[in-house]
Scaffold this active site. Structure first.
Site, mmCIF file in Angstrom:
data_model
loop_
_atom_site.group_PDB
_atom_site.id
_atom_site.type_symbol
_atom_site.label_atom_id
_atom_site.label_comp_id
_atom_site.label_asym_id
_atom_site.label_seq_id
_atom_site.Cartn_x
_atom_site.Cartn_y
_atom_site.Cartn_z
ATOM 1 N N PHE A 225 78.090 -5.540 30.973
ATOM 2 C CA PHE A 225 79.159 -6.126 31.779
ATOM 3 C C PHE A 225 79.126 -7.631 31.569
ATOM 4 O O PHE A 225 78.174 -8.302 31.956
ATOM 5 C CB PHE A 225 79.015 -5.818 33.272
ATOM 6 C CG PHE A 225 80.151 -6.402 34.072
ATOM 7 C CD1 PHE A 225 81.371 -5.747 34.149
ATOM 8 C CD2 PHE A 225 80.023 -7.623 34.703
ATOM 9 C CE1 PHE A 225 82.446 -6.303 34.846
ATOM 10 C CE2 PHE A 225 81.086 -8.187 35.405
ATOM 11 C CZ PHE A 225 82.294 -7.523 35.474
ATOM 12 N N ASP B 171 73.252 -13.538 28.383
ATOM 13 C CA ASP B 171 74.149 -13.657 29.526
ATOM 14 C C ASP B 171 73.299 -13.590 30.794
ATOM 15 O O ASP B 171 72.913 -12.515 31.257
ATOM 16 C CB ASP B 171 75.171 -12.525 29.493
ATOM 17 C CG ASP B 171 76.154 -12.585 30.654
ATOM 18 O OD1 ASP B 171 75.876 -13.295 31.647
ATOM 19 O OD2 ASP B 171 77.205 -11.915 30.585
ATOM 20 N N LYS C 134 78.032 -18.086 38.340
ATOM 21 C CA LYS C 134 77.782 -17.593 39.689
ATOM 22 C C LYS C 134 76.965 -18.563 40.535
ATOM 23 O O LYS C 134 77.520 -19.465 41.126
ATOM 24 C CB LYS C 134 77.159 -16.197 39.632
ATOM 25 C CG LYS C 134 78.131 -15.149 39.081
ATOM 26 C CD LYS C 134 77.712 -13.748 39.391
ATOM 27 C CE LYS C 134 78.664 -12.726 38.751
ATOM 28 N NZ LYS C 134 80.029 -12.772 39.273
#
Length: 413
Positions: free
Chosen positions: A152, A237, A266
């Site tokens: 993801f 990531d 984030k």
């Protein structure tokens, strides 16, 4: 304070009105639980009815430092009164210091400021391809990037082109070419997939949306060795796994691995503004020249002022240590639920993927019942739920969340 409330507590008219207007005017790209958050502080949120909840999702790790961290809010308030946006057409006095401090924390030469995590991924892909053509000598339009099954990395058109999540991918074609998918954790499959046109391997060191899946020990070091041997970039990531979540600044550190490129986001925005970054050395990010990539809001002074505080909060290692200590308590408590309906527990630090026996109910049903008890969590892929409390949560709050999960499992048994 015990925040439990009966499962049949009715919503007030105010809550019903909010839900109705949201359903009417907001695109249905999410399926949220019927909780309307109006206030938040630390690891606790309050809904429109005045009920309090433990936040065990923390904005998918965007709220690593909790809601309303005073140092983050102070920096944001001060910067709001000064200047919030200039665009990159001009300099501002926060971007340079933020870049220097972030690079110092991460151990790289340069950073490319963006806004969302998906933007950082897209930028990382572009940089890797450009590096491949200009530094490695790959022939035009032949570059490929190897990714992992179950990944993801966002939901942009390019990213969903190499997703195997049918909900994210179906009916959005034609898809962007140039990606090869191999099983996550399978180093032999990765080695077989690398060819002369491979410019990068893009991986989550721990797969978040897949259910907090930790690869086998030694996998990340083997990926690092393979990429170095074949002159291929290793892109990590760390948008969900990074910045303290797993008990280290970066999840790759658990295996002593230093990738070529980090993708961050984030938590970098402190739960206040969207902030992301591609962080790498000059031989990689140096391929970008003026006009070749950009963002109106990327590197804006408000975002940078907030990001500088986040870097400062991580600089002494206290939050990382807190995640390690509380993470041990979290995982020990969850493991004790294996005989009560939990079939597997995965993760590191304050991050756990918890598989629930499907005979008891779906992950969403478990999360709905947790919310009734006063704990907010998120399901993923059927029987799996995720716990990711803010790093500011107390030991008592961690234990309370585990206790309420035990109560839910008892209710469903």
């Amino acid at each position: 304070m015990d925040t439990a409330a009966p499962a049949d507590t009715p919503h007030t008219a105010r809550t019903e009105e909010v839900l109705e207007v949201t359903e009417r005017f907001v695109a249905h790209n999410y399926h949220p639980l019927e909780v309307v958050v109006t206030k938040a502080q630390g690891a606790t949120v309050t809904d429109a009815d005045g009920k309090q909840y433990l936040d065990f999702l923390a904005g998918y790790s965007a709220l690593n430092f909790g809601h309303g961290h005073p140092a983050i809010l102070e920096a944001a308030h001060k910067q709001l009164d000064r200047v919030t946006l200039t665009s990159r057409a001009f300099h501002n006095d926060q971007l340079g210091p933020f870049a220097r401090e972030l690079c110092g924390l991460i151990g790289k030469d340069m950073m490319l400021p963006m806004n969302t995590g998906a933007e950082a991924v897209e930028a990382g892909i572009k940089v890797a391809r450009k590096w491949g053509y200009e530094r490695k000598g790959v022939q035009p339009d032949q570059a490929n990037i190897i990714v992992a099954a179950g990944n993801f990395h966002g939901r942009t058109t390019t990213v969903i082109s190499f997703s195997d999540d049918d909900d994210a991918r179906r009916n959005y074609g034609p898809y962007t070419p140039g990606f090869i998918t191999v099983p996550f954790g399978d180093i032999a499959a990765l080695e077989d997939a690398i060819d002369q046109n491979t410019v990068a391997v893009l991986l989550e060191p721990i797969q978040g949306e897949a259910g907090v899946v930790v690869p086998p020990a030694g996998y990340l070091p083997a990926v690092r060795t393979l990429t170095e041997t074949n002159n291929v970039l290793f892109i990590a990531d760390e948008i969900q796994s990074g910045l303290g979540r797993t008990g280290s600044t970066l999840a790759c550190e658990h295996e002593g691995v230093v990738p070529d490129v980090y993708l961050l986001g984030k938590a970098l925005g402190g739960g206040v503004v969207p902030v992301s970054a591609v962080v790498a050395d000059t031989d990689v990010l140096g391929v970008l020249q003026p006009g070749q990539h950009g963002s109106t809001f990327g590197g804006n002074p408000l975002a940078c002022a907030v990001g500088r505080v986040v870097v400062s909060l991580l600089s002494d290692g206290q939050f990382q240590e807190r995640a390690r200590t509380l993470g041990g308590i979290l995982h020990t408590g969850l493991e004790q639920l294996r005989a009560k309906g939990v079939t597997a527990v995965r993760g590191r630090g304050l991050w756990a993927g918890i598989d629930i026996d499907p005979a008891l109910g779906s992950g969403r049903e478990v999360c709905r019942r947790l919310a009734d008890y006063g704990v907010l969590a998120k399901d993923t892929h059927g029987p799996t739920i995720r716990f990711a409390p803010p790093l500011v949560a107390t030991e008592a709050e961690i234990l309370r969340g585990i206790d309420y999960l035990a109560k839910v499992l008892e209710d469903l048994a």
